[in-house]
Write an enzyme that holds these catalytic residues in place. Sequence first.
Site, PDB file in Angstrom:
ATOM      1  N   CYS A 110       0.842  -1.188   0.000  1.00 36.54           N
ATOM      2  CA  CYS A 110       0.000   0.000   0.000  1.00 36.54           C
ATOM      3  C   CYS A 110       0.885   1.248   0.000  1.00 36.54           C
ATOM      4  CB  CYS A 110      -0.909   0.010   1.219  1.00 36.54           C
ATOM      5  SG  CYS A 110      -1.883  -1.504   1.406  1.00 36.54           S
ATOM      6  N   CYS A 141      -2.281  -1.158  -3.540  1.00 34.66           N
ATOM      7  CA  CYS A 141      -3.280  -0.259  -2.973  1.00 34.66           C
ATOM      8  C   CYS A 141      -2.641   1.113  -2.859  1.00 34.66           C
ATOM      9  CB  CYS A 141      -3.730  -0.761  -1.597  1.00 34.66           C
ATOM     10  SG  CYS A 141      -4.958   0.311  -0.778  1.00 34.66           S
ATOM     11  N   CYS A 201     -11.059  -0.040  -0.276  1.00 32.22           N
ATOM     12  CA  CYS A 201     -10.565  -0.199   1.093  1.00 32.22           C
ATOM     13  C   CYS A 201     -11.078   1.012   1.863  1.00 32.22           C
ATOM     14  CB  CYS A 201      -9.036  -0.255   1.102  1.00 32.22           C
ATOM     15  SG  CYS A 201      -8.296  -0.309   2.752  1.00 32.22           S
TER      16      CYS A 201
END
Length: 327
Positions: A110, A141, A201
């Site tokens: 991420c 991400c 998310c």
Amino acid sequence: MSILHHAVSLVESSLPRHNWTREEVRALFELPFTELMFRAAQVHRDNFDSSEVQISTLLSIKTGGCPEDCAYCPQSAKFDTGVKAEKIMDLDAVLAEARVAKANGASRFCMGAAWRSPKDRDLDKVCEMVEGVKALGLETCVTLGMLEAYQAERLRDCGLDYYNHNLDTSPEFYGEIITTRTYQDRLDTLKHVRNAGIHVCCGGIVGMGEGLEDRIGMIATLASLPVHPESVPINMLVQVEGTPLAGTKPLDPLDFVRTIAVARITMPASVVRLSAGREDMSEETQALCFLAGANSIFYGPKLLTTPNPGRDRDMVLLDKLGLRAME
């Protein structure tokens, strides 16, 4: 019908649904702790292998200097926290961090940037990072602030797997924490991400001085989205000197565990991440969170600019609990 019987009936009948009322979510929070834990663990086992934990690593690719006034955030330019504004990282440096993360067991990498929203030239650089990280065999991400629809489509086209954009808290408490963007701004970005076909998310932060009704409101809002977020991070506030929330009365650990459990029940097929705040959590609190249905963690020594348990400490805990990294 008693609160207990009503709440139990909600769990027993709940395949994923998107019309959770606050009254129903409140009934779950009000369950006896042991009953809530049992029901959440049951839902977890119905949807996941309860011995697996998805492991993600989070890297700040552009630190500090954010024009927003999020009261919890040390990267805001409005607060004196000692965090200095930096330029966006070079591609090679990001990929070197991603290789280390993969070698240490992470399956998702991420990347976070302290922007209100990305400029198109910034997005070009992020897309190069996404493509490079995916080539290493990791899920990707990013969290870059607010997005327009065309920006979400650009990220989709470069292969992004997940976009993180938290609601943070309830609609009612939100104005106490942030004034530089609205709750609807956040919902609009989530809509753009979802419409582009990118996984969402989205979670929130507890321990910011909110009340139980705000935790109820946050979970009810998340669980009533047209599609549940595939990943739901539940963060415990990390207090940083210089931010307005420094000195806030800490949330009782069992109230945090309850929040994890209710998130698990209301969003049964989502990965629920035990996110920020683990540095100050006991092993016992974290174990209860896993029992309550958390099945993801960030690991590595830092979450953007705040401390996180080291890899060795996490591996010891997972070993103690008989948990293993999700493939």
